[in-house]
Design an enzyme around this catalytic site. Structure first.
Site, PDB file in Angstrom:
ATOM      1  N   ARG A  55       0.794  -1.210   0.000  1.00 34.27           N
ATOM      2  CA  ARG A  55       0.000   0.000   0.000  1.00 34.27           C
ATOM      3  C   ARG A  55       0.841   1.281   0.000  1.00 34.27           C
ATOM      4  O   ARG A  55       0.634   2.156  -0.839  1.00 34.27           O
ATOM      5  CB  ARG A  55      -0.919   0.054   1.241  1.00 34.27           C
ATOM      6  CG  ARG A  55      -2.201  -0.680   1.103  1.00 34.27           C
ATOM      7  CD  ARG A  55      -2.601  -1.281   2.425  1.00 34.27           C
ATOM      8  NE  ARG A  55      -1.647  -2.320   2.744  1.00 34.27           N
ATOM      9  CZ  ARG A  55      -1.768  -3.569   2.297  1.00 34.27           C
ATOM     10  NH1 ARG A  55      -2.799  -3.910   1.597  1.00 34.27           N
ATOM     11  NH2 ARG A  55      -0.841  -4.466   2.569  1.00 34.27           N
ATOM     12  N   THR A  56       1.741   1.389   0.959  1.00 36.08           N
ATOM     13  CA  THR A  56       2.427   2.667   1.140  1.00 36.08           C
ATOM     14  C   THR A  56       3.254   2.985  -0.102  1.00 36.08           C
ATOM     15  O   THR A  56       3.172   4.085  -0.667  1.00 36.08           O
ATOM     16  CB  THR A  56       3.326   2.597   2.398  1.00 36.08           C
ATOM     17  OG1 THR A  56       2.570   2.026   3.448  1.00 36.08           O
ATOM     18  CG2 THR A  56       3.821   3.956   2.800  1.00 36.08           C
ATOM     19  N   LYS A  84      26.535  -3.771   0.193  1.00 36.99           N
ATOM     20  CA  LYS A  84      28.013  -3.740   0.211  1.00 36.99           C
ATOM     21  C   LYS A  84      28.512  -2.981   1.433  1.00 36.99           C
ATOM     22  O   LYS A  84      29.695  -2.707   1.569  1.00 36.99           O
ATOM     23  CB  LYS A  84      28.534  -3.034  -1.046  1.00 36.99           C
ATOM     24  CG  LYS A  84      28.164  -3.730  -2.335  1.00 36.99           C
ATOM     25  CD  LYS A  84      28.716  -2.914  -3.511  1.00 36.99           C
ATOM     26  CE  LYS A  84      27.757  -2.901  -4.677  1.00 36.99           C
ATOM     27  NZ  LYS A  84      28.020  -1.813  -5.601  1.00 36.99           N
ATOM     28  N   ARG A 105      11.186   3.649   3.889  1.00 40.95           N
ATOM     29  CA  ARG A 105      10.764   2.724   4.953  1.00 40.95           C
ATOM     30  C   ARG A 105      12.011   1.984   5.415  1.00 40.95           C
ATOM     31  O   ARG A 105      12.809   1.530   4.585  1.00 40.95           O
ATOM     32  CB  ARG A 105       9.708   1.749   4.445  1.00 40.95           C
ATOM     33  CG  ARG A 105       9.390   0.673   5.476  1.00 40.95           C
ATOM     34  CD  ARG A 105       8.210  -0.176   5.072  1.00 40.95           C
ATOM     35  NE  ARG A 105       6.964   0.580   5.193  1.00 40.95           N
ATOM     36  CZ  ARG A 105       5.755   0.036   5.033  1.00 40.95           C
ATOM     37  NH1 ARG A 105       5.632  -1.253   4.739  1.00 40.95           N
ATOM     38  NH2 ARG A 105       4.663   0.762   5.159  1.00 40.95           N
ATOM     39  N   HIS A 133       4.481   5.750  11.700  1.00 45.51           N
ATOM     40  CA  HIS A 133       4.068   5.599  10.297  1.00 45.51           C
ATOM     41  C   HIS A 133       3.057   6.725  10.044  1.00 45.51           C
ATOM     42  O   HIS A 133       1.850   6.502   9.959  1.00 45.51           O
ATOM     43  CB  HIS A 133       3.418   4.217  10.115  1.00 45.51           C
ATOM     44  CG  HIS A 133       3.185   3.803   8.696  1.00 45.51           C
ATOM     45  ND1 HIS A 133       3.294   4.657   7.618  1.00 45.51           N
ATOM     46  CD2 HIS A 133       2.838   2.598   8.169  1.00 45.51           C
ATOM     47  CE1 HIS A 133       3.024   3.999   6.497  1.00 45.51           C
ATOM     48  NE2 HIS A 133       2.749   2.745   6.806  1.00 45.51           N
TER      49      HIS A 133
HETATM   50  N1   CP Z   1      -0.496  -0.167   5.884  1.00 42.89           N
HETATM   51  C1   CP Z   1       0.720  -0.365   5.329  1.00 42.89           C
HETATM   52  O1   CP Z   1       1.706   0.267   5.703  1.00 42.89           O
HETATM   53  O2   CP Z   1       0.759  -1.313   4.334  1.00 42.89           O
HETATM   54  P1   CP Z   1       2.052  -1.758   3.536  1.00 42.89           P
HETATM   55  O3   CP Z   1       2.992  -2.408   4.502  1.00 42.89           O
HETATM   56  O4   CP Z   1       1.560  -2.704   2.486  1.00 42.89           O
HETATM   57  O5   CP Z   1       2.686  -0.529   2.942  1.00 42.89           O
END
Ligand code: CP
Length: 661
Positions: A55-56, A84, A105, A133
């Site tokens: 999603r993100t 590396k 991320r 998040h």
């Molecule tokens: N909700 C969420 O962060 O989903 P993903 O891990 O698929 O990005």
């Protein structure tokens, strides 16, 4: 041009969040105007995902393309030069010369902040370890607001892995900001971390309150609508009001159908210990029977996704299951966010920055380190500048540091004066002095005496001490506390003596021994560690046979034991740990020395001796189990401002600060 990063939800003002929502409304509508649709024309986004995502990542990439921009990415960060050994600082610096915005991320708490410090372009946190998040929270709030037409005054129950769920950490801060009431249903062992609780309390005046009557699970069970697994999660609520108001409100809430949303998350197994992974039979679940219960007829079900088995597919077909909408809103919300961040770069309007407490960076090469082992300052220190907010009002009245990267809090033990190379243990009476040292860049903070002495720091010499209780008096005081306790306790089988680490534990053991002498039966003793950041704050001490289940406070009469009570903040933190881990029948306090001056309304029930408080005098309980001294005693000594002590250090040794070693 100043760049604008989004690392935590606190980086956005309430007004900006509302602006994002309005913009998302118009961007989500089919007739997006041509200028809005092209607002990122010519711009490039780089997505750096060190952890999996659907999603993100894809909604960010879709958003950028819908705004006329383009995307560069690394399909798998294990195939980037990080494999590396490239540092995250170098990666951020290099990629920021190829793109106009980085979306990152990472599995380390605080890693995205560290990368933002080295990037020349805006950086957006797409999830960092168990920390935050924030863009998921924007989607969550937006979905909730669209469904319920408001946020203030709603009641949201959050279920699942509160410990590792980064979406939950950002979400509870945001819900608190928008005046939402929160019921916490944490899976066993996966409770909301203490540092999140402390921040909710300090910044939003939200504190954790146990559910007052038959809890939610019982209420639901009694109407035959079981949607949680048999071993119920802990049920607590986050409320701002004073106690009696809270109790009335909770009473009303469990007896009336007033749940606006259930927000459930999967167990973050990638961050859990082996033990927790195996024991997930207790994990809360929402199933079909939930849908049949009348009181939940208007309760929407949210989930940040991906789900595993905590949310039944049957809910997908129900109007109240809104989690696919929640995921779909990811595109208009992230389009709106990108537009806001790019517009902010071109704007001369000054930004309102969140007020922080003064910050500390060590002047020395060896210094204190963040207590969180997954913090980027510990996993890749070379990419960071460890910096801590210094909080003078934390639990225990101690010097509390909050890591700027991961937000974890911990207690500083030793302070040093970097110019005179002297150190001592911290004491609340030194607050003004420490503030001055901090302001002047002369403060050093150490985790241990060894650390200070490796840098050639010397201790402030001890001043005179007066003994105010001897071994016999301490023994009699403990005996008298044990007698009173037994007199007041009807059911000693449910009794649990919980000592606050370290000296509280030894006193609890001695009270237990007294009870055993009188009753011929041992009372269970546990340890409570308010500074443990891994969530393992309660430990069983006796009986300790192999195979005994973990320590439980549920339905027990808990006696919280400590050596001295000054401000009462240690006790307040200990109470919050207790209530997080279950609902005791009652909690009482047993304190050897009560100083009678405290900032929180907590009164001890069993007291060995009352000693009036004084800003200039300190009481110290010396126990044979922890001291080199052979005998127990309680001493009192005066504190002299260490600035004066430094000035006097070559002339009057008696006027030196008493070093509390
Ligand atoms: N909700 C969420 O962060 O989903 P993903 O891990 O698929 O990005």
């Amino acid at each position: 041009m100043t760049k604008r990063d989004l690392i935590t939800i606190a980086d956005l003002t309430d007004q900006e969040i509302e602006e994002i929502f309005s913009l998302a409304d118009s961007l989500g509508a089919a007739n997006t105007s041509a200028s809005e649709g092209k607002s990122c024309l010519g711009k490039i986004m780089a997505t750096l995902f060190y952890e999996p995502s659907t999603r993100t990542r894809l909604s960010f990439e879709s958003s950028m393309q819908r705004l006329g921009g383009s995307v560069i990415s690394c399909p798998d960060m294990n195939s980037s030069s990080s494999a590396k050994g490239e540092s995250i600082a170098d990666t951020a610096r290099v990629v920021s010369s190829y793109a106009d915005v980085l979306v990152i991320r990472h599995h380390w708490d605080g890693a995205v902040r560290a990368m933002a410090e080295h990037a020349e372009v805006p950086v957006i946190n797409a999830g960092d370890g168990s920390h935050e998040h924030p863009t998921q929270t924007l989607c969550d709030l937006y979905t909730l607001k669209r469904e319920k037409k408001k946020l203030k005054g709603l009641t949201v129950a959050i279920c699942g892995d509160m410990k590792h769920g980064r979406t939950i950490h950002s979400l509870v801060y945001a819900l608190a900001r928008f005046g939402v009431h929160v019921i916490i249903l944490a899976a066993k062992g996966l409770e909301l971390p203490q540092y999140v609780m402390e921040r909710l309390d300090a910044e939003f005046h939200y504190s954790l309150t146990p559910m007052p009557v038959d809890d939610l699970h019982t209420a639901v069970q009694s109407t035959d609508a079981v949607y949680l697994t048999p071993t119920q999660p802990h049920q607590l609520a986050l409320f701002t009001q004073a106690d009696s108001v809270v109790q009335n409100r909770l009473q009303k809430m469990v007896s009336e159908p007033k749940f606006d949303a259930f927000y459930i998350t999967r167990q973050q197994k990638e961050r859990s210990t082996q033990e927790a992974k195996q024991g997930n039979g207790d994990y809360p679940r929402i199933g079909e029977r939930f849908l049949k219960e009348r009181r939940f007829k208007d309760t929407v079900v949210m989930h940040p996704l991906p789900r595993v088995d905590e949310l039944s597919r049957a809910v997908d077909l129900d109007r109240r299951g809104i989690y696919f909408k929640q995921a779909a809103y990811g595109v208009p919300i992230r389009m709106a966010l990108l537009k806001l961040l790019f517009d902010a770069m071109g704007s001369a309007k000054p930004r309102k920055v969140r007020q922080r407490s003064p910050c500390y960076e060590s002047p020395e090469p060896i210094d204190t380190q963040c207590a969180n082992s997954n913090c980027v300052t510990r996993t890749e220190r070379s990419s960071t500048h460890p910096t801590f907010e210094v909080l003078f009002t934390g639990p225990g009245g101690g010097l509390i540091l909050r890591c700027l990267y991961c937000d974890h809090q911990f207690k500083a033990q030793f302070i040093g004066h970097a110019t005179s190379n002297r150190y001592c243990s911290y004491d609340t009476a030194l607050e003004e002095t420490v503030r001055k040292w901090l302001k002047d860049g002369e403060l050093a903070i150490f985790d241990s005496i060894k650390q200070a002495e490796e840098l050639d720091y010397e201790p402030y010499k001890s001043g005179p001490q007066r003994s105010i209780m001897n071994e016999n008096e301490i023994r009699e005081a403990i005996q008298q506390m044990a007698e009173q306790l037994l007199e007041n306790t009807k059911d000693s089988d449910r009794l649990l003596l919980l000592g606050i680490r370290t000296k509280g534990v030894f006193i609890a053991n001695r009270i237990s021994a007294q009870i055993q002498n009188q009753r011929g039966r041992a009372v269970e003793v546990g340890e409570i560690d308010i500074y443990e950041t891994g969530g393992d704050n309660l430990h069983r001490l006796s009986p300790s046979e192999i195979g005994t289940p973990p320590l439980s406070v549920k339905d027990r009469t808990v006696i919280l034991v400590d050596d001295v009570i000054n401000s009462g903040r240690t006790v307040k933190s200990a109470l919050s740990v207790i209530f997080k881990s279950g609902r005791p029948r009652s909690v009482h306090l047993a304190i050897l020395i009560d100083r009678g001056h405290r900032e929180v309304p907590v009164r001890p029930n069993y007291v060995g001796k009352h000693i009036p408080s004084s800003e200039r005098e300190r009481v110290r309980v010396k126990l044979r189990e922890v001291e080199r001294d052979e005998r127990d005693k309680v001493v009192i000594y005066s504190l002299i401002n260490p600035i004066q002590a430094i000035n006097d250090q070559h002339s009057t040794p008696a006027s030196m600060l008493t070093a509390n070693r």
